[in-house]
Design a protein around this motif. Structure first.
Motif, short mmCIF file in Angstrom:
data_model
loop_
_atom_site.label_atom_id
_atom_site.label_comp_id
_atom_site.label_asym_id
_atom_site.label_seq_id
_atom_site.Cartn_x
_atom_site.Cartn_y
_atom_site.Cartn_z
N SER A 48 0.86 -1.24 -0.01
CA SER A 48 0.17 0.13 0.05
C SER A 48 0.94 0.97 0.01
O SER A 48 1.64 1.43 0.86
N GLU A 49 0.59 2.19 -1.01
CA GLU A 49 1.42 3.21 -1.21
C GLU A 49 0.31 4.55 -1.51
O GLU A 49 -0.47 4.32 -2.49
N GLN A 50 0.37 5.39 -0.62
CA GLN A 50 -0.47 6.62 -1.07
C GLN A 50 -1.89 6.00 -1.14
O GLN A 50 -2.53 6.73 -1.78
N GLY A 51 -2.27 5.25 -0.20
CA GLY A 51 -3.90 4.85 -0.12
C GLY A 51 -4.03 3.72 -1.04
O GLY A 51 -5.33 3.35 -1.31
N GLN A 52 -3.12 3.52 -1.92
CA GLN A 52 -3.54 2.43 -3.25
C GLN A 52 -2.61 1.32 -2.57
O GLN A 52 -1.55 1.14 -2.65
N GLY A 53 -3.56 0.12 -2.86
CA GLY A 53 -2.85 -1.37 -2.27
C GLY A 53 -3.18 -2.26 -3.43
O GLY A 53 -4.21 -2.14 -4.30
N GLN A 54 -2.23 -3.15 -3.44
CA GLN A 54 -2.50 -4.63 -4.42
C GLN A 54 -1.47 -5.75 -3.50
O GLN A 54 -0.59 -5.40 -2.94
N ILE A 55 -1.95 -6.91 -4.01
CA ILE A 55 -1.40 -7.96 -3.58
C ILE A 55 -0.26 -8.18 -4.53
O ILE A 55 -0.50 -8.16 -5.71
N ILE A 56 0.94 -8.50 -3.99
CA ILE A 56 1.94 -8.87 -4.91
C ILE A 56 2.38 -10.42 -4.65
O ILE A 56 2.69 -10.66 -3.68
N PRO A 57 1.85 -11.28 -5.62
CA PRO A 57 2.03 -12.55 -5.39
C PRO A 57 3.55 -13.13 -5.12
O PRO A 57 4.25 -12.49 -5.86
N ALA A 58 3.68 -14.26 -4.47
CA ALA A 58 4.97 -14.66 -4.31
C ALA A 58 4.98 -16.12 -5.18
O ALA A 58 3.82 -16.84 -5.54
N PRO A 59 6.17 -16.52 -5.63
CA PRO A 59 6.45 -17.93 -6.29
C PRO A 59 5.79 -18.87 -5.65
O PRO A 59 5.88 -18.93 -4.28
N THR A 60 5.30 -19.90 -6.43
CA THR A 60 4.75 -21.17 -5.37
C THR A 60 5.88 -22.14 -5.25
O THR A 60 6.68 -22.47 -6.23
N VAL A 61 6.06 -22.46 -3.95
CA VAL A 61 7.38 -23.54 -3.64
C VAL A 61 6.85 -24.34 -2.62
O VAL A 61 5.69 -24.13 -2.14
N CYS A 62 7.69 -25.36 -2.39
CA CYS A 62 7.47 -26.28 -1.55
C CYS A 62 8.14 -25.90 -0.10
O CYS A 62 9.52 -26.11 -0.15
N ALA A 63 7.69 -25.30 0.83
CA ALA A 63 8.19 -25.01 1.90
C ALA A 63 8.62 -25.96 2.86
O ALA A 63 7.63 -26.72 3.08
N VAL A 64 9.61 -25.81 3.44
CA VAL A 64 10.27 -27.01 4.35
C VAL A 64 10.58 -26.20 5.72
O VAL A 64 10.58 -27.01 6.83
N ASP A 65 11.00 -24.87 5.71
CA ASP A 65 11.18 -24.26 7.10
C ASP A 65 11.17 -22.65 6.56
O ASP A 65 11.73 -22.19 5.88
N THR A 66 10.26 -22.08 7.30
CA THR A 66 10.01 -20.58 7.27
C THR A 66 10.99 -19.56 7.98
O THR A 66 10.55 -18.46 7.99
N VAL A 67 11.65 -20.32 8.94
CA VAL A 67 12.54 -19.41 9.74
C VAL A 67 13.52 -18.63 8.72
O VAL A 67 14.10 -19.08 7.71
#
Length: 302
Positions: free
Chosen positions: A232-251
Motif C-alpha cells: 500500500s502506497e499513498q492509499g493505493q493497495g495491491q497483492i504482490i504474489p509470491a512464487p509457488t514453492v514447497c516450503a520446508v522451513d519458514t525461519v
C-alpha cells in the motif's frame, strides 16, 4: 558506493524438528537438533550482504556477548562481507539465544532469550552517529530495546536516511515511533498488534494499512506468507504474489524479504519491483532448513 545499515539482534538458534508443533503440556521427542546462527537483525544483514550488488556496502550494529557464539558469528558475517565496526561486545553477558520448534510443514514457534541484545542502548546507537550520517537506508526490528530502536530511527531521519521497520516481534508502538518510519513491513500478526485490525483478506489488509498511513508511514507492506505481500502506497493497495514453492522451513523468510527489499530499493527499483525481488528471495529461503544457512545469494535469483 551506497551504505546500507542494519541495526538489530543476533542469536544462536537451537532448532528442534517435529512432525507437529508441541501443544501446551505436551512432551514430544525431536527428530533432529542443530545449532544455527540467527537473530532478526543478523539474518537481515546477511540477506542484504548476499543479495547486494558490487556498489553496496552493508554495515551491522548489534550487541554480542563475550562468548564463543559471538566469535563464530563475527567470523561468519565477515566472510559475507558485512562491516562489523558497529558491533559491541557486552562483558559478562551471553550472546542472544533462541529455541526454535519446526514442524513438517515448515511452520515454527520461537522462544528468545535476549542476552546481550537487551544491552544495545540508545547510547551505543548515538556513538555510531557518523555511520548514520553516511547511510542511504536503515533497516531495524524490535528484538532490541525500544529506546535504542527509537534513537536509531531518530538519527536516520536526522540524516535523511530512508527508514524501514520490520516490527517483529509483534508489539504496539507509539505514534512517536511510527512517525519516524518511511516503510513498515509487518506480517499479519504484527499488523494486528499495530493497528488492532485482524488481517484475513485484502480488504482487512487495506484497513490495517490505512491506519498505519495515518500514523505518517508512506509505504506499508504486509507480508502474507505463501500468498505474497500486500503493498500500500499513498492509499493505493495491491497483492504482490509470491512464487509457488514447497516450503520446508519458514525461519528467516521474513528476514530475507526485508534484506532483499532494502537492497532492491537502494538500486532504484520501483516499490512493486522491489517487493517482487524480495518475494523471490524469500521463496528460495523457505525451501531450505535453517536461518542464515537458508538465505540465498544474488546469483540464485537470476
Amino acid at each position: 558506493m551506497s551504505t546500507l545499515l542494519v541495526v538489530g539482534s543476533a542469536n544462536a538458534d537451537h532448532v528442534l524438528t517435529f512432525d507437529e508443533l508441541p501443544q501446551a503440556g505436551q512432551t514430544l521427542i525431536s527428530q533432529q537438533y542443530r545449532l544455527e546462527l540467527g537473530g532478526k537483525g543478523a539474518n537481515q544483514a546477511v540477506a542484504a550482504a548476499r543479495l547486494r550488488n558490487a556498489d553496496q556496502n552493508i554495515y551491522f550494529i548489534s550487541a554480542l556477548g563475550d562468548d564463543s557464539n559471538a566469535a563464530t558469528m563475527r567470523k561468519t558475517w565477515a566472510a559475507d562481507g558485512i562491516d562489523l565496526s558497529g558491533c559491541y561486545e557486552i562483558a559478562n553477558q551471553s550472546t542472544g539465544t533462541a529455541v526454535i520448534f519446526v514442524n513438517q510443514h515448515g511452520e515454527n514457534s520461537i522462544g528468545v532469550v535476549p542476552g546481550a541484545n537487551a544491552y544495545l542502548s540508545a547510547q551505543h546507537i548515538q556513538q555510531q552517529q557518523a555511520l548514520f550520517a553516511q547511510a542511504d537506508y536503515m533497516l531495524i526490528q524490535l528484538e532490541t530495546p525500544i529506546d535504542s530502536v527509537q534513537q536509531a530511527l531518530t538519527l536516520a531521519k536526522q540524516y535523511h536516511c530512508t527508514t524501514i521497520l520490520n516490527p517483529a516481534p509483534a508489539a504496539k508502538l507509539s505514534h512517536d515511533v511510527l512517525s519516524l518510519i518511511d516503510i513498515i513491513t509487518p506480517n499479519e500478526t504484527e499488523a494486528l498488534a499495530l493497528s488492532g485490525i485482524e488481517v484475513i483478506d485484502q480488504q482487512s489488509a487495506s484497513k490495517a494499512a490505512e491506519y498505519l498511513h495515518q500514523q505518517g508511514i508512506n509505504i506499508v507492506i504486509i507480508t502474507l506468507g505463501s500468498k505474497g505481500a500486500y503493498l500500500s502506497e499513498q492509499g493505493q493497495g495491491q497483492i504482490i504474489p509470491a512464487p509457488t514453492v514447497c516450503a520446508v522451513d519458514t525461519v528467516a523468510a521474513g528476514d530475507t524479504f526485508n534484506g532483499a527489499l532494502m537492497v532492491a530499493l537502494d538500486e532504484g527499483k520501483s516499490i512493486k519491483d522491489a517487493v517482487e525481488f524480495a518475494n523471490k528471495a524469500s521463496s528460495i529461503a523457505v525451501t531450505r532448513h535453517g536461518a542464515q544457512s537458508s538465505i540465498p545469494y544474488r546469483k540464485e535469483l537470476i
